[in-house]
Design an enzyme around this catalytic site. Structure first.
Site, short mmCIF file in Angstrom:
data_model
loop_
_atom_site.label_atom_id
_atom_site.label_comp_id
_atom_site.label_asym_id
_atom_site.label_seq_id
_atom_site.Cartn_x
_atom_site.Cartn_y
_atom_site.Cartn_z
CD GLU A 117 -2.88 1.15 2.37
OE1 GLU A 117 -3.54 2.18 2.61
OE2 GLU A 117 -2.97 0.10 3.07
NE ARG A 148 -9.20 -0.44 10.24
CZ ARG A 148 -10.45 -0.60 9.79
NH1 ARG A 148 -11.23 -1.53 10.32
NH2 ARG A 148 -10.92 0.17 8.82
CD GLU A 168 -8.19 -5.00 6.06
OE1 GLU A 168 -7.23 -4.56 6.72
OE2 GLU A 168 -9.10 -4.28 5.60
#
Length: 1525
Positions: free
Chosen positions: A982, A1060, A1456
């Protein structure tokens, strides 16, 4: 006076001589040819004086059209480079046969191909005409990213070819051969979870080959036809039966009458699934078709007119359902048939070469199409014809090898063909490196920079490969004399055959065979030899301890001393050093086989413990031999270990203690253990680390040996479970393939659109792209210090090397451009004055070839001044080394009153510190880029293996000074990514762009595996310091926690990962009062980055650890505790997002509890643990929820799409998503085909690129389908609306070619853009107002899993007996792809929580940077029974709807969310450890950090052996390795 010279001593005659002086006479007299001659996919190849540094892989990949064989690791540990070597070998009767050897091309010397036929993936099939094995793996969803697939196909291909008898034209092959004989243990896959690959392979055997099985198996079926009772079936069974197909048997009557009873279990233990299908037919009187017994109809039932055939039996009563988990034979969960010609389904029509749409549609009108059963995939396969395989080239039958020599002024290769030639060469140049399989040598060359100037390939010398078994055939022999270069696979076979023939059944042969079964991967065993392993003198050799214990010796030959014998126990004198004469060659290994003297008993055993059962180097291994007299007194004993010192070591003190003792006396065992603890008094800082565990293993392995011998002497005296190691059966599993929501295209289980190309090697990855004109290759110059000042960098040595063109460093770009970062720009492209981690990029050299560039990079001289380095979270906290972050969450009392009040109201308060280590992405394709500059306007094409085209474009623009509209960042596919590409892919493209601009030439770079692991970061290690308060009945009341992640030297996305993390620490539980604080630690390791789950798995692991501590502290059932604290609709999370009508966790838990038979199995586990001391089981049921969106990075929650229709009705689709194996391209094409009403293969997505979709968000956060799917849908709706008048004009059945052509003639715009931004989200940190706080996540994907494990308490080894997963995925766009994501994510999570351990040296160097040291799960690590299903109905059995989601096709992101469920294995293991500790009366609270490695599990058991082996840390000692969590 002149006197004669005295004679030279022997050693003086062996003094080193110059290679020219020594070897020129031999070259002139013997080695006259520099030509390597072989066949490649049936074509003759003659290489004259090839590059001596090349491996076979280097040559293969240099050839046009042969890019299917991949470079995955360069050390023979992943199998991506597997090819098949078709060669002539000799039977014992000296007749020849053709053998197919799967080998690692990345290790195999090019010279070894001489006289052989090399078969690559391209040689066995292509998309137009695939091999049936390639087709089956593709259609049964066995390929996701596809980078590993060619290697796996080739391993299976070798197995199939070897199983075929050309004389009888039959196969000797079964599912057990596929899975339990180690034929796939040298191959890794990071995407699929292995299950669909095994299913494809096993069904290929049972379905494609069943009509061609051997006659001896058919004879058994004839016997089976006569069986009328279960007793007869049990008596008739022969040992080595294989699956067969024939008519039903009289046992059908007993089955239908329900009279089988418990005998069914007994039959299942000895009959294959296919044979039981023969014996136990279905109710219609036909052979059982493998029906799973699904209520409402199984996918294997014959369709009725209504489309679904009700099963008369429940799942528990169906034959296949009852047996598949026991037998380990997967039934195909879809309708399958073997076909000779391809059928075409007009709604999806996945054809390889797509003809014009109109012609295809017209042709379809004239075909009689099958009527598929709605909701169930229909799969058809090509017929397998053994006669169509590549033959061994006839020319090679006549080929006679001749001595070869080739090379250059830096390196020479020799290939002698006789032992005499080898001895002469070794005498002339004793330092010549002898090479067999090169499994060790090539690793030294590639990773240790060893440069062997003279290498000698010895594996083509027949005298060193032929083992004479003449005496053994007669049933007796004093010894087994193995030829030195006999491949280990052949040694395995010899050991098995000789053991069967020998009257006295020498135990040493079974022990050796056992060790070899788990020695490396099959590709290694096919070429490596015992002599090579012995000569390497590795202290962790799997075979040397056994050979020493058995009294084996080697025979060596030299020019100076002729032949001599050396006992192996005398051979090892220091670390990787032997006393083998410099000019000597090992010719044979002699292993004593003679029976012990009368009235004596001999026992020989071997053991090995590693991080992973298959294909792993040992932590500790051992070989034991004891000789007892008839009074059970020890006459002789050898106790030998590997992994306990710098060499293979005999425990002399222990031997002396045992001699003369009564073996059966338990006091003897006690004395031996005490002596062993003194023999191996390892220090805390011992090289290799794990001092406590290694000492414990030394004791445990002998403990097992003593009991195993005692059990064989007096079976009733010993609990047999103490002698049994962990073994697994054939795996099995199911998927609920029925999809009630299937539409015309959406909802169908369509294989990945690239799957067949991946299976044939035609799928192109970045490094597979053809070499560009004047292309140069980059080689990175990396820091060798963790933290240091750069004093001087000397590029001169590199620039003077052959092929080197130039270099770039910090001076190559403006200072302000030398900075980048995904969130905050804080990371330099090139180190500037200081280096901040081991492996940081200092610069890049570029050269004509990769080998030249890499050699040049190593030649750059760098001077450092070392500075203190911080590696761990604890040290960062102590030094207050943090990046600015400051995010926290407050709920309840924490907002207004503080947590003190909340804790004051709690009955019990628990505190703890919990750690979880990082995880390497281990995508099979390492980072790769290719930059092509254009002279005109300075534009660039930037091909990169990236998830993030926009960021690649942004920073290439920055470093080159070229506007973004002239930078086209492109990616066709990635060989896996998992978040690791990413952001961390960006700098490599930028480095190439800098060099490309400077030289105006294309630049390419593909990282080696060790470079990739060292440079690109991994999942964040995280530490939690927590405090939780509960009521006395277990109600959660308060949670206060500090969470620390190890960011590394730069921030990358570490802050977002922490965000997160703290938003998922609630998992599925309501906690009224919460205060969570996130901290981002700055350290001197690589910059950690995004990884599948992005902080959520770590957080939920902390949650479940806390729940375990509460349950154990309150002494309440953990399942009751979880249920009591589940969220309910109307509750809200610590970030003030309401739990709404989409809350399905209670339903998931209820349904899974029933379908997995959880309560009954939990009770069985408890009974098992009461009755078994040496094996313990655990079972665990855990829920999960995962928030879908880019969270507070609001700007990333957008996507665009561009749909172009051509006049023939075909469609070109672009969107912002990238393909990394997750099937995004496939799903998006399905969405488009559904919206436009056209066949699926009328749509084509060539790649992702910034010239087509501007400002695309990274494909991450499991949002790829949501974001891009809605954009595609919007674009298609626009296009469909424009075409609506023409659809009405020409009718609903008109082909799209007619409609599109008419619209074109009317000048209608046939291109449309779609754009979508995710609505309703927008949480802002600090907003604690329930009325104003916007959701952080668009929705939650939810799931639950049950895992059951078995633990060997003596070693820490374990196996996963069964896993059941149920996921809420909404209405799946493609259930097959979603199932693949679920299974793959689970196995990746299983690795995270059990075996994948990252370790650093104290100097800051990453120690685990390749498959040799870093272990991901392999084929034999997945759950033995692996069942997966999707939530369909609510608690009342009514179909669920997800229309309220407003997501694409009401689906949910799935990439995920399932990963955390791998933690069910960890927590099941925790339960098993608890049971062991209870039996050992350990009172201390259990602290078990992740990963639960064999080391941690064994030491946590806390038995007397662990206590006896304890290692005391002395002042100043440090552990050899550092764990940075």
């Amino acid at each position: 006076m002149n006197l004669p010279k005295p004679p030279k001593s022997h050693w003086e005659s062996l003094r080193p001589r110059h290679a020219v002086e020594s070897l020129t006479p031999l070259i002139e007299s013997t080695y006259s040819s520099p030509d390597i001659t072989f066949y490649l996919n049936g074509i003759k190849v003659v290489l004259s004086n090839p590059n001596p540094h090349w491996t076979l892989l280097d040559f293969i990949r240099s050839q046009h059209g042969l890019k299917g064989t991949k470079l995955g690791c360069g050390e023979g540990g992943c199998g991506a480079c597997t090819v098949v070597l078709q060669t002539r070998s000799w039977r014992e009767d000296r007749t020849s046969k053709i053998t197919h050897l799967a080998i690692n091309a990345c290790l195999f010397p090019l010279v070894g191909a001489d006289g052989k036929h090399v078969i690559t993936i391209e040689g066995i099939g292509n998309v137009a005409n695939p091999h049936p094995l390639q087709e089956r793996i593709a259609k049964l969803h066995g390929s996701q990213c596809g980078f590993c697939t060619p290697g796996i196909v080739m391993s299976l291909y070798a197995l199939i070819r070897n199983s075929y008898d050309t004389v009888t034209q039959t196969f000797h092959l079964s599912s057990r051969d596929i899975e339990q004989e180690g034929h796939l243990d040298g191959n890794l896959c990071r995407c699929t979870g292995y299950k669909p690959i095994l299913q494809a392979a096993k069904t290929f055997v049972t379905e494609d080959l069943k009509a061609q099985l051997s006659d001896d198996i058919r004879t058994k079926i004839e016997k089976l036809d006569k069986i009328t009772t279960v007793a007869e079936a049990l008596e008739t069974r022969e040992v080595d039966s294989r699956p067969l197909d024939t008519s039903v048997t009289p046992l059908a009557t007993a089955w239908r009458a329900g009279e089988m009873g418990e005998s069914l279990q007994k039959m299942s233990e000895i009959y294959s699934h296919t044979e039981l299908d023969v014996l136990l037919p279905s109710d219609d009187g036909n052979r059982s078709n493998g029906s799973c017994g699904r209520p409402g109809g199984c996918c294997k039932d014959t369709p009725s007119d209504s489309g679904v055939t009700p099963c008369s039996k429940s799942p528990a009563e169906s034959p296949a359902a009852m047996l598949c988990s026991v037998l380990g034979e997967d039934h195909t969960p879809a309708k399958v048939k073997i076909k000779k010609e391809s059928d075409t389904n007009s709604t999806i029509s996945i054809s390889a070469n797509v003809p014009p749409v109109k012609s295809r549609e017209d042709a379809m009108k004239n075909q009689s199409q099958p009527h598929p059963q709605k909701g169930i995939p229909q799969v058809q396969f090509a017929e397998y014809a053994p006669g169509s395989e590549l033959i061994f080239p006839p020319t090679l039958w006549k080929y006679r090898p001749k001595p070869l020599c080739f090379g250059n002024e830096r390196k020479l290769w020799f290939r002698p063909t006789t032992l005499d030639q080898l001895v002469k060469l070794k005498s002339a140049y004793p330092s010549a490196k002898l090479v067999g399989g090169a499994s060790e040598v090539q690793v030294e060359v590639r990773f240790k920079n060893s440069d062997f100037a003279v290498s000698v390939y010895v594996s083509d010398i027949e005298e060193l490969k032929q083992t004479d078994l003449h005496q053994i055939k007669l049933g007796w022999a004093q010894e087994l004399q193995l030829a030195a270069n006999t491949p280990l696979t052949e040694v395995e076979r010899i050991c098995k055959a000789v053991y069967a023939k020998m009257d006295n059944k020498p135990m040493v042969l079974e022990a050796l065979r056992k060790q070899l079964r788990y020695f490396g991967g099959r590709q290694i065993r096919n070429v490596a030899s015992l002599a090579g392993n012995i000569a390497t003198a590795s202290p962790i050799s799997d075979v040397n301890p056994l050979l020493v214990a058995a009294g084996a010796s080697i025979v060596v030959r030299s020019q100076s001393k002729s032949e001599m014998q050396i006992p192996i126990k005398q051979l090892f004198i220091a670390y990787r050093t032997t006393n083998l004469p410099a000019d000597a060659v090992i010719t044979h290994i002699r292993i004593p086989l003679s029976a012990p003297a009368p009235r004596t008993r001999e026992f020989v055993k071997a053991y090995k413990q590693a991080k992973r059962k298959d294909d792993d180097i040992a932590i500790v291994n051992a070989g034991f031999r004891v000789l007892l007299d008839d009074g059970m007194e020890v006459m002789d004993v050898r106790v030998v270990y590997g992994g306990m010192g710098p060499t293979t070591i005999q425990a002399e003190r222990t031997r002396n203690v045992l001699i003369g003792k009564q073996w059966l006396n338990s006091e003897t065992l006690k004395l031996a253990l005490e002596a062993l603890s003194k023999d191996f008094d390892l220090s805390f800082s011992v090289p290799g680390g794990m001092a406590h565990y290694r000492r414990t293993l030394a004791l445990s392995l002998f403990f097992r040996f003593w009991h195993e011998v005692t059990h064989e002497l007096v079976p009733t005296r010993i609990d047999p479970t103490i002698t049994e190691e962990i073994h697994r059966d054939i795996s099995s599993g199911s998927r609920d393939d029925y999809n009630p929501n299937e539409q015309r295209v959406v909802g169908k289980q369509i294989p990945h659109l690239s799957a067949l190309k991946q299976c044939t090697g035609e799928a192109e990855y970045v490094d597979d792209m053809p070499r560009q004109d004047q292309e140069l290759i980059g080689g990175l110059v990396l820091s060798s210090k963790a933290h240091a000042k750069l004093l001087n960098i000397d590029w001169t040595p590199a620039l003077n090397m052959p092929g080197v063109v130039g270099y770039i460093d910090k001076h190559s770009i403006p200072k302000e451009a030398n900075i980048w970062g995904s969130v905050l720009k804080d990371e330099p492209f090139f180190a500037d004055n200081e280096v901040h981690f081991y492996g940081q990029v200092i610069g890049m050299v570029y050269a004509e070839t990769a080998l030249q560039a890499q050699a040049a990079a190593r030649a750059v001289k760098v001077d450092y001044e070392e500075l203190p380095a911080i590696l761990t979270i604890d040290k960062a906290i102590k030094a207050k080394s943090f990046f600015k972050h400051g995010k926290n969450l407050k709920k309840g009392a924490a907002i207004d009153f503080g947590m003190e009040k909340a804790f004051a109201d709690c009955d019990r308060v628990f505190e703890g510190r919990t750690r979880i280590g990082g995880q390497e992405h281990f995508y099979l394709e390492t980072n790769a880029s290719l930059v092509i500059p254009h002279v005109e306007d300075g534009s660039m094409e930037v091909w990169s293996s990236t998830q993030n085209c926009m960021e690649t474009q942004e920073f290439v623009s920055q470093v080159t000074g070229v506007p973004r509209n002239r930078i086209n960042a492109r990616v066709k596919r990635m060989g896996g990514a998992f978040g690791g590409k990413e952001s961390r892919s960006v700098p490599f493209a930028c480095l190439l762009a800098i060099a490309a601009k400077k030289e105006r030439r294309p630049m390419r770079l593909m990282l080696n595996r060790d470079e990739d692991m060292m440079l690109t970061g991994q999942r964040h290690p995280v530490q939690a310091r927590w405090k939780v308060g509960v009521s006395k009945d277990g109600k959660l009341l308060a949670l206060d926690a500090d969470l620390y992640d190890n960011a590394g030297f730069s921030q990358d996305m570490s802050g977002a990962v922490m965000d997160r993390c703290i938003t998922h620490i609630d998992n599925c539980y309501e906690i009224p009062n919460v205060h969570l604080r996130g901290h981002v630690c700055k350290t001197n390791i690589h910059s950690n980055t995004a990884y599948r789950g992005f902080g959520a798995p770590q957080a939920m692991y902390f949650t479940e650890t806390i729940m375990s501590n509460i349950a154990e502290g309150l002494k309440i059932d953990i399942d009751e505790l979880r249920l009591k604290n589940l969220y309910k609709p109307g509750n809200w999370t610590p970030f003030f997002q309401r739990i709404d009508e989409d809350w399905h966790i209670p339903t998931l838990l209820d349904q899974l509890r029933v379908s997995s038979d959880y309560d009954s199995r939990k009770a069985n586990v408890a009974r098992f643990n009461v009755n078994n001391k040496w094996k313990k089981r655990g079972i665990c049921l855990i829920p999960t929820k995962f928030g879908l969106s880019f969270a507070t990075a609001l700007h990333l929650n957008q996507a665009g799409a561009y749909v172009k229709m051509y006049a023939d009705g075909s469609v070109l689709l672009h969107h912002g998503g990238t393909e990394m194996g997750q099937g995004l391209y496939t799903k998006m094409c399905q969405v488009a085909a559904q919206e436009l009403g056209i066949p699926l293969d009328a749509i084509y997505t060539p790649e992702s690129q910034t010239y087509q979709i501007a400002n695309a968000s990274p494909t991450a956060a499991s949002s790829g389908s949501d974001l891009n799917g809605m954009a595609v849908k919007k674009a298609c709706k626009i296009l469909a609306e424009r075409l609506k008048p023409y659809r009405e004009k020409y009718g609903p059945d008109a082909p799209m070619s007619t409609i599109a052509h008419a619209a074109y003639l009317d000048r209608v715009n046939l291109a449309a853009n779609g754009f979508w931004q995710m609505p309703k989200i927008g949480y802002k940190w600090g907003d604690t107002d329930l009325e104003t706080a916007k959701p952080m996540y668009y929705y939650f994907t939810q799931g639950a899993a049950v895992s059951e494990v078995e633990l060997d308490v003596l070693t820490g080894d374990h196996t996963v007996l069964r896993t059941d997963i149920m996921m809420d995925v909404g209405q799946s766009i493609n259930p097959a792809i979603d199932y693949g994501q679920i299974e793959g994510a689970f196995v990746q999570g299983q690795g995270l929580f059990t075996m994948e351990e990252s370790l650093w040296t104290n100097k800051g160097e990453l120690a685990t940077r390749g498959p040799g040291t870093y272990k991901i799960p392999g084929f034999s690590d997945i759950p033995q029974v692996f069942n997966v299903s999707m939530l369909r109905n609510d608690g009342e059995g009514k179909p669920l709807t997800w229309k309220h989601l407003r997501s694409i096709q009401s689906s949910k992101g799935i990439g995920e969310p399932p990963l955390f469920l791998g933690a069910t294995v960890f927590f099941a293991l925790r339960e098993a450890v608890k049971a062991a500790r209870e039996m050992n009366m350990v009172k201390m609270p259990l602290v078990l950090d992740s990963p639960a490695t064999a080391e941690r599990l064994r030491l946590a058991v806390g038995d007397p052996l662990v206590n006896m082996a304890k290692v005391v840390k002395k002042e100043g000692e440090k552990n050899f390795f550092v764990s940075v969590a």
